[in-house]
Design an enzyme around this catalytic site. Sequence first.
Site, PDB file in Angstrom:
ATOM      1  N   TYR A   1       0.713  -1.283   0.065  1.00 30.62           N
ATOM      2  CA  TYR A   1       0.259   0.176   0.075  1.00 30.62           C
ATOM      3  C   TYR A   1       0.786   1.020  -0.035  1.00 30.62           C
ATOM      4  O   TYR A   1       1.883   1.535   0.812  1.00 30.62           O
ATOM      5  CB  TYR A   1      -0.952   0.038   1.265  1.00 30.62           C
ATOM      6  CG  TYR A   1      -2.129   0.882   1.245  1.00 30.62           C
ATOM      7  CD1 TYR A   1      -2.680   1.159  -0.059  1.00 30.62           C
ATOM      8  CD2 TYR A   1      -2.820   1.290   2.314  1.00 30.62           C
ATOM      9  CE1 TYR A   1      -3.774   2.197  -0.036  1.00 30.62           C
ATOM     10  CE2 TYR A   1      -3.936   2.078   2.262  1.00 30.62           C
ATOM     11  CZ  TYR A   1      -4.396   2.412   1.171  1.00 30.62           C
ATOM     12  OH  TYR A   1      -5.484   3.240   1.261  1.00 30.62           O
TER      13      TYR A   1
ATOM     14  N   SER B   1       1.343  -7.910   1.441  1.00 34.21           N
ATOM     15  CA  SER B   1       0.241  -6.871   2.180  1.00 34.21           C
ATOM     16  C   SER B   1      -0.806  -6.485   0.965  1.00 34.21           C
ATOM     17  O   SER B   1      -1.475  -7.425   0.635  1.00 34.21           O
ATOM     18  CB  SER B   1       1.192  -5.771   2.339  1.00 34.21           C
ATOM     19  OG  SER B   1       0.328  -4.896   3.362  1.00 34.21           O
ATOM     20  N   GLN B   2      -0.669  -5.110   0.668  1.00 37.93           N
ATOM     21  CA  GLN B   2      -1.564  -4.725  -0.286  1.00 37.93           C
ATOM     22  C   GLN B   2      -1.374  -5.624  -1.774  1.00 37.93           C
ATOM     23  O   GLN B   2      -2.150  -5.993  -2.441  1.00 37.93           O
ATOM     24  CB  GLN B   2      -1.433  -3.381  -0.798  1.00 37.93           C
ATOM     25  CG  GLN B   2      -2.378  -2.876  -2.132  1.00 37.93           C
ATOM     26  CD  GLN B   2      -1.999  -1.572  -2.568  1.00 37.93           C
ATOM     27  OE1 GLN B   2      -2.849  -0.577  -2.536  1.00 37.93           O
ATOM     28  NE2 GLN B   2      -0.898  -1.460  -3.378  1.00 37.93           N
TER      29      GLN B   2
ATOM     30  N   ASP C   1       0.615 -10.476  13.342  1.00 36.06           N
ATOM     31  CA  ASP C   1       0.324  -9.465  12.308  1.00 36.06           C
ATOM     32  C   ASP C   1      -0.762  -8.657  12.941  1.00 36.06           C
ATOM     33  O   ASP C   1      -1.860  -8.633  13.025  1.00 36.06           O
ATOM     34  CB  ASP C   1      -0.068 -10.003  11.007  1.00 36.06           C
ATOM     35  CG  ASP C   1       0.033  -9.055  10.067  1.00 36.06           C
ATOM     36  OD1 ASP C   1      -0.002  -7.687  10.296  1.00 36.06           O
ATOM     37  OD2 ASP C   1       0.152  -9.445   8.718  1.00 36.06           O
TER      38      ASP C   1
ATOM     39  N   HIS D   1       3.709  -7.992  10.582  1.00 37.41           N
ATOM     40  CA  HIS D   1       3.817  -7.633   9.294  1.00 37.41           C
ATOM     41  C   HIS D   1       5.292  -7.228   8.906  1.00 37.41           C
ATOM     42  O   HIS D   1       5.385  -5.915   8.834  1.00 37.41           O
ATOM     43  CB  HIS D   1       2.676  -6.323   9.540  1.00 37.41           C
ATOM     44  CG  HIS D   1       2.047  -6.217   7.955  1.00 37.41           C
ATOM     45  ND1 HIS D   1       1.258  -7.093   7.287  1.00 37.41           N
ATOM     46  CD2 HIS D   1       2.163  -5.357   6.846  1.00 37.41           C
ATOM     47  CE1 HIS D   1       0.761  -6.786   6.259  1.00 37.41           C
ATOM     48  NE2 HIS D   1       1.402  -5.818   5.663  1.00 37.41           N
TER      49      HIS D   1
END
Length: 319
Positions: free
Chosen positions: A92, A183-184, A273, A302
Amino acid sequence: MPALDMPLDQLKEYRGRNPRPADFDEYWERALAELKATDPQVELVPSEFQSPQADCFDLYFTGVRGARIHAKYIRPKNVQEPHPAVVQFHGYSGSAGDWSDKLAFAALGYSVLSMDARGQGGKSEDVGGVKGNTLNGHIIRGLDDHPDNLLFRHIFLDTAQLAGIALGLPEVDPSRVYAAGGSQGGALTIACAALEPRISKLAPVFPFLCDYKRVWEMDLAKDAYQELRDHFRRFDPTHEREEEVFTRLGYIDLQYLADRIQGEVLMFVGLMDSVCPPSTQFAAYNKITAKKDLVVYPDFGHEGLPGSSDKTMQFFMRD
């Protein structure tokens, strides 16, 4: 073992909390029809960065609503054709990153197409045009407009369009087109394989954009999900529209696209996370009906997951 979320045995059974819109399937069929009607107008421009291993190009295409989307395209030299390809997606607010970190796949004889998400840290265009807040946050961009104007709808469609371009390249073997990201990027990997089911393997790492209401109820609407809290504080401070808001977010909740995936899945999750809570990721993973496997890191959040890149590469190389 320390616990941030549910115990692992419960995570393996968890099916998600966020409402699924009643017209979810019609929504995405309408979106795919818009994508099909969009002429990508692909352009390849040789990059300033070149390598003895590979030819490097800036690839541009037109996405839905007319935005020009950029991807880095690395095509290996002196390899047998057709050969495999990997479509990659970033985290992101980031970008496709450096050319050099894609050369490992080129050394294996793979093409790589690494997309800049529209309106984020790379060269892709965000054409805007929505009512409501555009100050900060792509999850909520378009939330107060028609659901067809949600920005992540368009970004999800961009991933499928890039995959379709890869599948159509004469040098690429369409039976060996893979997707990867964290992630994203993990979220967009799932979206890509759901909306372009010819993706034969995918390796999402701690995917974002799953089960928004669970994030909210865990009081983790911070960091990458901070915009959820900001939206309520600014536009619905007494939560009169809470059910409506989460239902609308359901259109871009990847747990409800996951069952469209046909390719083989290797997913990675860290049980500590606090950015993309494990339960939200399991909500998507548990809905995947294709062949799948999960690599669990009990002590990791994360962050970089040791060995995940190597495992992804070995997964793609395995016939």
